[in-house]
Scaffold this active site. Structure first.
Site, PDB file in Angstrom:
ATOM      1  N   ASP A  91       0.860  -1.172   0.000  1.00 13.32           N
ATOM      2  CA  ASP A  91       0.000   0.000   0.000  1.00 13.32           C
ATOM      3  C   ASP A  91       0.902   1.229   0.000  1.00 13.32           C
ATOM      4  O   ASP A  91       1.976   1.208   0.603  1.00 13.32           O
ATOM      5  CB  ASP A  91      -0.881  -0.017   1.257  1.00 13.32           C
ATOM      6  CG  ASP A  91      -1.835   1.152   1.292  1.00 13.32           C
ATOM      7  OD1 ASP A  91      -2.441   1.438   0.256  1.00 13.32           O
ATOM      8  OD2 ASP A  91      -1.966   1.776   2.360  1.00 13.32           O
ATOM      9  N   ASP A 146      -2.981  -0.461   5.709  1.00  8.01           N
ATOM     10  CA  ASP A 146      -3.227   0.278   6.939  1.00  8.01           C
ATOM     11  C   ASP A 146      -4.641   0.815   7.045  1.00  8.01           C
ATOM     12  O   ASP A 146      -4.988   1.452   8.024  1.00  8.01           O
ATOM     13  CB  ASP A 146      -2.234   1.440   7.081  1.00  8.01           C
ATOM     14  CG  ASP A 146      -2.425   2.489   5.995  1.00  8.01           C
ATOM     15  OD1 ASP A 146      -3.132   2.210   5.006  1.00  8.01           O
ATOM     16  OD2 ASP A 146      -1.879   3.606   6.150  1.00  8.01           O
ATOM     17  N   ASP A 178      -8.199  -1.999   2.817  1.00  4.31           N
ATOM     18  CA  ASP A 178      -7.239  -3.073   2.563  1.00  4.31           C
ATOM     19  C   ASP A 178      -7.667  -4.414   3.177  1.00  4.31           C
ATOM     20  O   ASP A 178      -7.033  -5.436   2.927  1.00  4.31           O
ATOM     21  CB  ASP A 178      -5.866  -2.709   3.150  1.00  4.31           C
ATOM     22  CG  ASP A 178      -5.285  -1.456   2.528  1.00  4.31           C
ATOM     23  OD1 ASP A 178      -5.387  -1.319   1.294  1.00  4.31           O
ATOM     24  OD2 ASP A 178      -4.749  -0.618   3.273  1.00  4.31           O
TER      25      ASP A 178
END
Length: 781
Positions: A298, A532, A536
């Site tokens: 990410d 985070d 996700d």
């Protein structure tokens, strides 16, 4: 719409909705119950076979031969603890914080827990508050940050008629809104319901043990019956002797000590990583990461720190150069905006009350600017430079900053003007603010290392793909310019095809992230993912190994296999090293454990065909488990070994064990025949066989200790001396002679031949040939 115009629900309406289940207190438990966890760890084929043999030994009073059950019990306890620990973490998964919210009921403002909301409740939400349930705006204007849900960092303007999704939060403004969905119907709950389901543990090491157990289960029961009946009916042995002899043959096939060693090695890794600020919530993820060949990163909070900061302030107007700090300090003191950019400005400028403010206009992502009226100066604007001044007024430094991936804001002044909603005009640039979401320290080195280790790197984000690509470039990501906008893809097949063509993915929805990870797995990749945000979660659950940042959302922390407590993905190589240490060391010592599995299987077949009794008893096997398999393997498992794992565990371990196992079988057959010719007593024959078994097993220990260092020399010497001393000390319990007596020359001769044959095997490099041929294939599946 003012508060006085809103009555909200009456108490009677609230009671009706609670009675009909329309309250925001939905709780789902899709995880395993404690009973299921106990059942899954106790009622296994491996345990069934071991406990079944134990019951038979108990029935005939062969208590000393039941010592192996202690190993089985420890295995069960470790497995139950790990699953209950993981289950409890999953149950805590919650996106919406359990705080209080301002509710209008019967015309009065009440502060209630978010769980007490009911369908139709009217709530008042202001800047900085999280949306407790799905809402529809009735009045007011605000900007919402839905990044946790969608991954999109842009602020969304919300006015009357717009929906506010649970899990998002307001960054500016305030609204009155009606609760339109509660509990299980909320967007945030629906998004995470898939993540709350139980995710089975995957471990190549444990899966390999299960394969061995499954294979042996096909022969253990019929072999056990045949060996027992032959002993009882053909050799006229007692029931006790028949059971003991049969049990020894069957127990040798089950690698019980190896399962315990794997658990201990992984638990040691968990402890070592905890000291490095890495929380391992599933110990098998250490092993998984050692096999990872694809890492999905990410952007925000992973490659970058997720913390906007002012990199540079450039004064553009000489008259106001010294007043910039006081102007911004006053602006920030009066502003209710709470987005990540404003927080960066607040970190840089001290709050001030130097100027009076009469009118305010909150920052809008549509306008790209906010403004305040300072009577002493005019209208102060803060926003995107191209929205405040004409193109010819833009300084050259702006283009340079944007090319380097910085976000740039301008401070401008429209002298002697009044604040309106109209587009700015007559604005004089006062300063430029270069704002950066910093690349994590050592990110370049980490990405370079992972790339050199053969890990394919993918960057996934909800942000603009060009921005993500630019961040990736600064972080040194290979193929940073290979990017795509996933918002342009409407079909799942398009998403799956794009996965293999690009390295950087922007505007990716939560469902698309999950599809992306799933496609990589289905193409044979072992996938790890970092994240985070709530957006996700689905992909993290899909990945073979999920990694969360401690500074991220609580949902990702609780669902992940690993949590980086310092939110620093550059510590991932440490996890990789621990995984390699575990896999390499366990594979190395497994060649000792599987010797017993192989020779027990072959000898059992021979005994069943010839009606000859199995040459060993369970307590003899247990001593070898402890002194030869357990003792050196335990210490060898702690050694550092950072070699890349390029082999498959099971075929490698079996091939390493094969030559010694065949030597054991050959020695047993020759000694049995020699004993008949030379008229050895049964005790002499058994003793010679057992001492030769010990000798060949010690050869495997010496091989595992090579190349030598002081620790390995110590382990090899103490293992060889210790096992023979133990055999002599407990010879009555082991049912062998104190020493070899008149058979010692035969022992020396056999061991000499064994050593020569083993050396010839190594010299011929047969083992390397077999490893190259089979260790990367599926011949052992």
């Amino acid at each position: 719409m003012e508060n006085k115009e809103i009555r909200g629900l009456s108490q009677e309406e609230v009671k009706e909705r609670i009675a009909s289940g329309q309250q925001n207190d939905y709780q789902e438990d899709a995880t395993k119950s404690t009973g299921q966890i106990f059942s899954d760890n106790i009622l296994t084929l491996f345990n069934f076979l071991n406990f079944g043999i134990g019951v038979c030994l108990l029935f005939v009073g062969a208590y000393s031969n039941m010592a192996y059950l202690a190993i089985i019990m420890v295995n069960i306890i470790i497995g139950i603890y790990q699953e209950i620990h993981a289950r409890n973490l999953v149950r805590k998964l919650s996106i919406v914080s359990q705080s209080e919210v301002l509710v209008i009921r019967e015309g009065k403002e009440l502060s209630l827990s978010t769980k007490e909301l009911v369908l139709g409740d009217i709530v008042k939400i202001g800047a900085g508050e999280q949306i407790p349930s799905d809402l529809r705006v009735l009045s007011g204007r605000a900007e919402a940050n839905e990044a946790l849900l969608t991954g999109e960092s842009d602020l969304i303007v919300k006015t009357a008629g717009d929906e506010l999704l649970s899990g998002s939060y307001l960054t500016s403004g305030s609204v009155f809104a009606e609760t339109i969905r509660v509990g299980a119907d909320n967007y945030a709950v629906r998004l995470t319901s898939e993540a709350k389901t139980h995710k089975s543990i995957h471990s190549e090491l444990v899966d390999s043990i299960r394969k061995v157990s499954k294979f042996t289960s096909f022969v253990i029961i019929p072999l056990g019956i045949i060996l027992f009946l032959e002993a009882l009916l053909i050799r006229d042995a007692s029931i006790k002797i028949s059971v003991i002899a049969s049990a020894a043959a069957l127990l040798g096939m089950l690698p019980k000590g190896l399962v315990l060693l794997i658990s201990i090695a992984l638990t040691t890794g968990v402890t070592k990583l905890a000291k490095k600020r890495i929380l391992v919530q599933d110990m098998y993820s250490i092993e998984t990461l050692a096999h990872v060949d694809t890492l999905c990163l990410d952007k925000t909070g992973t490659i970058t720190e997720g913390k906007m900061s002012i990199q540079r302030v450039e004064a553009l107007h000489p008259v106001y150069e010294n007043a910039i700090s006081e102007i911004m300090g006053t602006y920030l003191a009066e502003s209710s905006d709470n987005n990540i950019t404003m927080r960066a400005l607040r970190d840089y400028f001290a709050v001030s009350n130097r100027y009076d403010v009469t009118e305010k206009l909150a920052f809008s992502s549509d306008r790209k600017w906010g403004a305040m009226e300072f009577p002493e100066l005019g209208v102060i604007y803060v926003g995107a430079p191209e929205r405040l001044v004409a193109e010819e007024q833009l300084p050259e430094s702006l283009l340079s900053a944007q090319a380097n991936g910085y976000r740039v804001l301008m401070l401008g002044l429209a002298p002697n003007q009044r604040l309106t909603d109209d587009a700015p005009h007559g604005v004089e640039p006062l300063a430029l603010f270069e704002i950066d979401d910093p690349i994590r320290k050592n990110a370049k080195q980490t990405l370079a290392y992972l790339h050199n280790e053969g890990v394919d790197l993918k960057v996934i984000s909800g942000d603009n793909p060009f921005t993500v690509s630019n961040i990736a470039r600064r972080a040194g990501l290979p193929n940073y310019d290979s990017y795509i906008d996933f918002s342009t893809l409407t079909e799942e097949s398009e998403v799956r095809n794009a996965v293999h063509e690009y390295s950087v993915f922007g505007r990716v929805s939560p469902q698309q992230k999950k599809i992306l990870v799933n496609e990589l797995k289905e193409s044979g990749r072992t996938v790890a993912m970092t994240g985070d945000g709530v957006n996700d979660v689905l992909a993290l659950r899909e990945a073979d190994c999920s990694i969360a940042m401690a500074e991220g959302d609580g949902a990702t922390r609780q669902i992940a296999n690993l949590v980086l407590l310092d939110s620093d993905f550059t510590t991932l190589p440490e996890v990789l090293f621990e995984g390699r240490r575990v896999v390499n060391n366990v594979t190395k010592v497994s060649g000792i454990f599987f010797i017993k599995t192989i020779y027990s299987f072959i000898l059992s077949i021979i005994c069943a065909v010839t009606a000859i009794g199995f040459p060993f008893i369970p307590i003899q096997i247990t001593l070898i488990d402890l002194a030869i398999e357990g003792y050196p393997s335990f210490f060898l498992s702690f050694e550092q070994d950072r070699r890349k794992v390029t082999y498959r565990y099971l075929p490698t371990a079996l091939i390493n064990a094969l030559p010694n196992a065949l030597l054991v079988v050959l020695n047993i057959i020759v000694v049995y025949l020699l004993g008949d010719i030379l008229s050895f007593t049964n005790l002499e024959t058994t003793t010679l066989m057992y001492y030769l078994l010990i000798g060949i097993s010690c050869m495997a220990v010496i091989k595992a200790c090579y190349p030598f260092n002081p620790l390995r020399i110590f382990l090899a010497v103490t293992t060889v001396i210790g096992i023979y001393v133990a055999a002599m000390l407990f010879h009555h319990l082991l049912e062998v002679n104190l020493g070899l007596g008149t058979t010692w020359p035969y022992f020396v001769g056999f061991m000499g031949i064994n050593i020569v044959l083993r050396l010839l095997y190594w010299k011929a490099d047969i083992q390397s040939y077999l490893l190259n041929k089979f260790a990367t294939t599926k011949v052992f599946e």
